[in-house]
Design a protein around this motif. Structure first.
Motif, PDB file in Angstrom:
ATOM      1  N   VAL A 194      42.939  40.092  45.165  1.00 19.29           N
ATOM      2  CA  VAL A 194      43.329  41.616  44.553  1.00 19.29           C
ATOM      3  C   VAL A 194      43.539  41.592  43.004  1.00 19.29           C
ATOM      4  CG1 VAL A 194      44.189  43.366  44.718  1.00 19.29           C
ATOM      5  CG2 VAL A 194      43.713  42.010  47.147  1.00 19.29           C
ATOM      6  N   GLN A 195      44.404  40.695  42.579  1.00 26.87           N
ATOM      7  CA  GLN A 195      44.499  40.948  41.214  1.00 26.87           C
ATOM      8  C   GLN A 195      42.855  40.244  40.301  1.00 26.87           C
ATOM      9  OE1 GLN A 195      46.973  40.977  39.419  1.00 26.87           O
ATOM     10  NE2 GLN A 195      47.268  39.653  37.709  1.00 26.87           N
TER      11      GLN A 195
ATOM     12  N   VAL B 290      40.028  43.418  41.445  1.00 25.98           N
ATOM     13  CA  VAL B 290      40.491  44.574  41.164  1.00 25.98           C
ATOM     14  C   VAL B 290      41.114  45.082  39.906  1.00 25.98           C
ATOM     15  CG1 VAL B 290      41.747  47.315  41.613  1.00 25.98           C
ATOM     16  CG2 VAL B 290      41.689  45.601  43.335  1.00 25.98           C
ATOM     17  N   TYR B 291      41.941  44.672  38.667  1.00 22.59           N
ATOM     18  CA  TYR B 291      42.265  44.170  37.983  1.00 22.59           C
ATOM     19  C   TYR B 291      40.829  43.944  36.790  1.00 22.59           C
ATOM     20  CZ  TYR B 291      47.070  46.270  37.137  1.00 22.59           C
ATOM     21  OH  TYR B 291      47.878  46.416  37.225  1.00 22.59           O
TER      22      TYR B 291
ATOM     23  N   ILE C 254      39.630  47.152  36.876  1.00 22.05           N
ATOM     24  CA  ILE C 254      40.832  48.479  35.905  1.00 22.05           C
ATOM     25  C   ILE C 254      39.631  48.143  34.469  1.00 22.05           C
ATOM     26  CG2 ILE C 254      42.713  48.763  34.942  1.00 22.05           C
ATOM     27  CD1 ILE C 254      43.757  49.133  37.843  1.00 22.05           C
TER      28      ILE C 254
END
Lengths: 101, 249
Positions: B65-66, B69-70, B74
């Motif tokens: 997920v890191q 998503v990041y 992001i």
């Protein structure tokens, strides 16, 4: 045997400090935002470390929610930044010293 | 007994050392890069280092997920905003408005670092375990354990975060929306251009007080079209509005 938790926590503290100092030192609003992300990541690393050390999945749950809230925060924050810099040319935090548009 | 890095097995120690160095170098790069684009790329590097440390500590799902998503969403959003605003020029370091602040920030950072490092070497107060459940030793994978806890014990917070995400999306749309008043040619201007027969690049200027509504603007355009092309003269007046034909460029 894996690496003791102290090393992970120290690394997390160093990363958090770098992020905090960057937030104080830099003037570019976007870079300040990235420093906030760094601090969130350091906190996440500490959460994961404690989840392993205490054999408790609650730390990982906390990281999950931190990720979600960070995503929402980035979306709203970047929206505010875009709305501010559409009418100003300056890119530093010192150029934004009035609340009224 | 002080913990030692050599107490770990070689693969674990090496993984921690390499990933930790990558995360630290990335963090320093975010702060020290002059160019915001370089800062964003360094942030990706730091996030990858932390993701490796997540895998090392049995948090495989959150590592994925890191990264997704990041690093995938992001930071790309950051880069998108940097390039949209065109603020990717370097910061003027020389014009520092408060020179003492930098020194104080570094001092404060060192103080906080020493404090946290000292605290991390203490024994942590351990009470009862949380209601979340065990992370290891359950016979199931990390995704299973995490998902089971998330969808049973933490179901209400999970639903609340979905509401939070919806609110964030709506807020971003409201904030980033361009106001309609300064839009390009409206339908009224297009109609006036057809009625007047000529190319009306900048059809009319509404001189008056108050924000003109759309209907009044259309009326003004029609008056303008009837009046032909007497440039500069007032060609019509309605409700305090004066319509002037602008010279074409």
């Amino acid at each position: 045997m894996s690496v003791p938790a102290d090393f992970y926590l120290t690394l997390s503290a160093v990363m958090f400090t770098i992020g905090a100092v960057g937030l104080l030192v830099r003037r570019n609003v976007l870079v300040m935002f990235m420093c906030v992300e760094l601090m969130l990541n350091a906190a996440n690393l500490a959460f994961i470390t404690f989840a392993r050390e205490l054999n408790d999945v609650g730390g990982q749950i906390a990281v999950f929610f931190v990720l979600v809230v960070a995503a929402a925060e980035v979306v709203v924050g970047l929206g505010i930044i875009v709305a501010i810099f559409r009418r100003r040319v300056g890119a530093t935090a010192d150029d934004v010293h009035v609340l009224k548009g | 007994m002080t913990p030692h890095l050599l107490a770990a097995t070689l693969p674990d120690g090496l993984t921690f050392a390499i990933a930790g160095v990558i995360a630290l170098v990335g963090s320093l790069g975010v702060v020290l890069s002059r160019n915001p684009v370089h800062s964003a790329l360094m942030l990706i590097m730091s996030l990858f280092g932390v993701a490796v440390l997540f895998v090392e500590q049995d948090a495989q799902f959150l590592a994925a997920v890191q990264v997704i998503v990041y690093a995938g969403a992001i930071v790309v959003l950051f880069l998108f905003v940097i390039m949209l605003l065109g603020v990717d020029r370097s910061e003027a370091i020389a014009t520092e408005p408060m020179p003492a602040q930098r020194l104080m920030a570094v001092g404060l950072g060192i103080l906080a670092l020493v404090e946290i490092a000292l605290l991390s070497r203490e024994r942590w107060p351990l009470g009862a375990h949380s209601v979340a459940g065990k992370a290891r030793g359950t016979g199931h994978s990390n995704v299973y354990v995490l998902g089971r806890s998330l969808f049973t014990t933490y179901l209400l917070p999970f639903e609340v975060t979905s509401a939070l995400l919806v609110i964030a999306v709506i807020g971003a749309i409201v904030l980033a929306r361009r106001p309609r008043t300064s839009a390009g040619p409206t339908e009224g201007e297009a109609a006036a251009a057809e009625a007047g027969g000529g190319p009306l690049v900048d059809a009319g200027e509404l001189v008056g007080s108050g924000a003109p509504s759309a209907e009044r603007r259309v009326e003004a355009e029609e008056a303008l079209a009837r009046a032909g092309d007497r440039i500069g003269e007032p060609v019509g007046e309605q409700e305090g509005l004066t319509v002037v034909r602008r010279p074409e460029q």
